[in-house]
Design an enzyme around this catalytic site. Structure first.
Site, PDB file in Angstrom:
ATOM      1  N   LYS A 258       0.846  -1.202   0.000  1.00 20.73           N
ATOM      2  CA  LYS A 258       0.000   0.000   0.000  1.00 20.73           C
ATOM      3  C   LYS A 258       0.880   1.250   0.000  1.00 20.73           C
ATOM      4  O   LYS A 258       1.698   1.439   0.893  1.00 20.73           O
ATOM      5  CB  LYS A 258      -0.914   0.001   1.230  1.00 20.73           C
ATOM      6  N   ASP A 263      -2.695  10.115   3.750  1.00 20.76           N
ATOM      7  CA  ASP A 263      -4.094   9.727   3.905  1.00 20.76           C
ATOM      8  C   ASP A 263      -4.809  10.727   4.792  1.00 20.76           C
ATOM      9  O   ASP A 263      -4.757  10.631   6.020  1.00 20.76           O
ATOM     10  CB  ASP A 263      -4.174   8.303   4.502  1.00 20.76           C
ATOM     11  N   LYS A 270     -10.264  12.654   8.317  1.00 21.52           N
ATOM     12  CA  LYS A 270      -9.771  12.195   9.621  1.00 21.52           C
ATOM     13  C   LYS A 270      -9.736  13.362  10.608  1.00 21.52           C
ATOM     14  O   LYS A 270      -9.601  14.519  10.199  1.00 21.52           O
ATOM     15  CB  LYS A 270      -8.334  11.656   9.469  1.00 21.52           C
ATOM     16  N   ASP A 281       1.474   6.176   5.587  1.00 22.26           N
ATOM     17  CA  ASP A 281       0.495   5.252   5.018  1.00 22.26           C
ATOM     18  C   ASP A 281       1.020   4.567   3.742  1.00 22.26           C
ATOM     19  O   ASP A 281       0.276   3.883   3.053  1.00 22.26           O
ATOM     20  CB  ASP A 281      -0.830   5.990   4.751  1.00 22.26           C
ATOM     21  N   ASP A 340     -12.266   7.085   3.635  1.00 23.00           N
ATOM     22  CA  ASP A 340     -11.064   6.818   4.422  1.00 23.00           C
ATOM     23  C   ASP A 340     -10.666   5.336   4.353  1.00 23.00           C
ATOM     24  O   ASP A 340      -9.559   4.974   4.751  1.00 23.00           O
ATOM     25  CB  ASP A 340     -11.288   7.253   5.878  1.00 23.00           C
ATOM     26  N   GLU A 342      -9.523   3.687   1.981  1.00 22.58           N
ATOM     27  CA  GLU A 342      -8.994   3.822   0.624  1.00 22.58           C
ATOM     28  C   GLU A 342      -7.939   2.779   0.284  1.00 22.58           C
ATOM     29  O   GLU A 342      -7.716   2.482  -0.888  1.00 22.58           O
ATOM     30  CB  GLU A 342      -8.410   5.237   0.428  1.00 22.58           C
ATOM     31  N   ARG A 344      -7.815  -0.466   0.673  1.00 18.02           N
ATOM     32  CA  ARG A 344      -8.375  -1.639  -0.022  1.00 18.02           C
ATOM     33  C   ARG A 344      -8.761  -1.293  -1.456  1.00 18.02           C
ATOM     34  O   ARG A 344      -8.786  -2.161  -2.324  1.00 18.02           O
ATOM     35  CB  ARG A 344      -9.563  -2.176   0.791  1.00 18.02           C
TER      36      ARG A 344
END
Ligand code: BES
Ligand code: ZN
Ligand code: ZN
Length: 489
Positions: A258, A263, A270, A281, A340, A342, A344
Site C-alpha cells: 500500500k 491519507d 480524519k 500510510d 477513508d 482507501e 483496499r
C-alpha cells in the site's frame, strides 16, 4: 556507518568499544582477561543482563578496545534473533551518545550461528539509523558511529555469508525507513516512483511505472477513484526480479504494498490529531521496495515482482464522495461508503493486476486499519489468508526473521458485512471486526490465488523512540518477504 567482518583475535581489535551480548542468569565466561571485572559487575548488582540493560567498563584488561559494553538479552533459553537484534540496537544507540565512533561486536560461544550473525548486523544498522536527513544540523550534536565490525574469530563460511546477508537486509530496511520518513510534500506518488526507479537501476531490477492514462485504459477505476481528489497524479510501480534459471515449481511471487503517500481520509476526513502520522500510510510500499532491493542483491531462485500502487488521498472539489460507485479492474462494482477506507480500493486493483502478470502467490502489506491496532496492539502484525499452506509458509518465514505475525480469521460469512444495496460490494463493513472486513474485501480480489494479507498498521512505525530503534518507521515485513522468496529452493 561502514560495516565489516573480521576474523582477527578479539584482543587485537583497537576500537572505541567492544560489545558483548550477555544473558541474565550469570556472568559470561568469555575466556578474556577482563572476565573477572565482568563477574564483579554482576556480583555488585549494578548490572543484571536483563533485556535492554547496558553497562560500559573502561580499559578492559587484555583488550585493545578502550571499553567493553555489555548488552543484556535476558534469559538464555529465551534468546532468539529478535532479542539479539534488539540487544545490539540498544548497545549501538547507547554508545552513540557516549562518543564511540568505531565499535565491534564479539560473536563467540553458542552465539555463533548464521542467523545470529545476520541479526547482529541488522540490529547494528537498524539501531544506528536516525531520521535526520532533513535537519540542517543532522547529528543534533550527537556524533554517529563510523564503523561497526563483526568480530567472529572462529566463524564458518556460513556465518560470513550470513554477515553479508544481514548487511543487505539492514541497509534495505533502512532504505524503506528513509522512504517512509520523507514527508508527503516531498514524497509524492511520482517521487516514490522516481526513488523506486533509481534503486532499481542500482541493483539491475526491471522497473515500470504505470501512469494515470495507462491505468484508465486498463480500467483501474477503484484506484483512480481514490486518487481523484489529489492534484498529484497516481503511479503503479512495478519492480521485476527474474532469476537466471527457470523458477522452482513454476512459482512467481507477487509482493504488493500500500503506497498512500498521505491519507487525509478524503471527504470522510480524519480528525486533526495525529493526522501527520498518515505520511506513513505508504509503509507497505516502502517495505516492498526495500525487499525488492534485497532480493535483487541476494538472488533467490524464483521470480518476484513488487507492485506498489501509489496515490494521495485528499479532500477537494474533485474528490470521491461517500456513496460513489467505482468499477475495479476485475469488473466488480464497489460502493464507497467511507473514503477513508482507501487502502483496499487501491490494493484490489493491484492484486488483480499482479494475477494478470502471472503471479502464482501473493503477499500484500498495508497500514490498512486502526482496528488491527485495537486487536493486536503494536507488537504483532495481523496475518490473513485464503490458503492455510501458504499462510504457514509466510508465518514460518516471519518467525525465522523475528517478525511477529498473528493469524486472523477470514470465515466465508464475513462476506455478509460487506453487502451493498447498489453495488457488488461496499468498501466498509460496519463497526465490528474492521480489520477482518478490510481483509475480506481484499480476498474477494485475491481469490483463487494463494494470498496472505499483512495488516501492518500497528507495527509499521514506532510512535516514540525505542532503546533499540529511532522513532518512526520500522521497515516491518521486509525481512519476511525476502526469507519467503528463499523458502522455495
Ligand atoms: N491508513 C488508515 C489506517 C491506519 C490507522 C493506519 C491508524 C495506521 C494507523 C486507513 O486508510 C483507514 O483510515 N482505515 C479506516 C477504515 C474505516 C474507515 C473502515 C480506519 O481504520 O479507521
Ligand atoms: Zn484511510
Ligand atoms: Zn490509509
Amino acid at each position: 556507518m561502514r560495516v565489516e567482518f573480521s576474523r582477527s583475535a578479539v584482543e587485537s581489535l583497537t576500537v572505541d568499544a567492544l560489545i558483548v551480548a550477555v544473558a541474565e542468569e550469570s556472568a559470561p565466561a568469555l575466556g578474556l582477561a577482563c572476565d573477572a571485572a565482568i563477574t564483579e559487575l554482576y556480583q555488585s548488582g549494578e548490572f543484571k543482563g536483563k533485556a535492554q540493560d547496558l553497562a560500559v567498563l573502561h580499559q578492559p584488561q587484555g583488550l585493545g578496545a578502550r571499553r567493553i559494553a555489555l548488552t543484556g538479552f535476558g534469559k538464555r533459553e529465551a534468546l532468539n534473533t529478535e532479542g539479539l537484534r534488539k540487544a545490539v540496537g540498544v548497545a549501538v544507540r547507547g554508545l552513540k551518545g557516549k562518543a564511540a565512533r568505531r565499535i565491534a561486536f564479539l560473536l563467540s560461544g553458542d552465539l555463533q550461528t548464521p542467523s545470529n550473525a545476520a541479526a547482529v548486523v541488522e540490529g547494528a544498522l537498524l539501531g544506528e539509523y536516525e531520521p535526520d536527513s532533513l535537519r540542517t544540523d543532522p547529528t543534533k550534536g550527537e556524533k554517529r558511529i563510523e564503523q561497526f565490525t563483526l568480530c567472529a574469530p572462529a566463524a564458518s563460511r556460513e556465518i560470513e555469508e550470513a554477515f553479508s546477508r544481514g548487511m543487505i537486509l539492514g541497509e534495505s530496511q533502512n532504505l524503506s525507513r528513509d522512504l517512509a520518513n520523507e514527508p508527503s510534500n516531498i514524497l509524492t506518488p511520482t517521487e516514490l516512483a522516481n526513488r523506486a526507479r533509481v534503486m532499481a537501476a542500482e541493483v539491475a531490477l526491471q522497473a515500470e511505472v504505470l501512469d494515470e492514462d495507462r491505468m484508465r485504459q486498463l480500467g483501474m477505476g477503484s484506484l483512480l477513484g481514490v486518487s481523484m481528489g489529489s492534484t498529484e497524479p497516481p503511479a503503479l510501480i512495478v519492480l521485476r526480479y527474474q532469476p537466471a534459471g527457470a523458477s522452482v515449481a513454476g512459482v512467481h511471487l507477487g509482493l504488493v504494498g500500500k503506497g498512500v503517500t498521505f491519507d487525509s481520509g478524503g471527504i470522510s476526513i480524519k480528525p486533526a490529531d495525529n493526522m501527520d502520522k498518515m505520511k506513513y500510510d505508504m509503509c507497505g510500499a516502502a517495505g516492498v521496495i526495500g525487499a525488492m532491493r534485497a532480493i535483487a542483491l541476494l538472488k533467490p531462485s524464483i521470480p518476484v515482482t513488487g507492485f506498489c500502487p501509489a496515490v494521495e488521498n485528499m479532500v477537494s472539489g474533485r474528490a470521491m464522495r461517500p456513496g460513489d460507485i467505482v468499477k475495479s479492474l476485475d469488473g466488480k462494482t464497489i460502493e464507497v461508503l467511507n473514503t477513508d477506507a482507501e487502502g483496499r480500493l487501491i490494493l484490489n486493483d493491484a492484486l488483480t493486476y499482479a494475477q494478470r502478470l502471472g503471479c502464482t502467490h501473493l503477499v500484500d502489506a498495508a497500514t490498512l486499519t486502526g482496528a488491527i491496532v485495537v486487536a493486536l496492539g503494536h507488537l504483532q502484525t495481523g496475518a490473513f489468508s485464503n490458503n492455510q499452506e501458504f499462510l504457514d509458509r509466510v508465518l514460518a518465514a516471519a518467525r525465522s526473521q523475528g517478525e511477529r505475525m498473528w493469524p486472523m480469521p477470514l470465515d466465508e460469512d464475513y462476506k455478509e458485512y460487506l453487502k451493498s444495496a447498489f453495488a457488488d460490494l461496499a468498501n466498509i463493513g460496519g463497526r465490528w471486526g474492521g480489520a477482518i472486513t478490510a481483509a475480506y474485501f481484499l480476498k474477494e480480489f485475491a481469490d483463487p490465488t494463494p494470498w496472505v494479507h499483512l495488516d501492518i498498521a500497528g507495527t509499521a512505525y514506532h510512535e516514540e523512540a525505542k532503546p533499540w530503534m529511532a522513532k518512526g518507521p520500522t521497515g516491518v515485513g521486509l525481512r519476511t518477504f525476502v526469507e519467503l522468496a528463499f523458502s522455495w529452493r
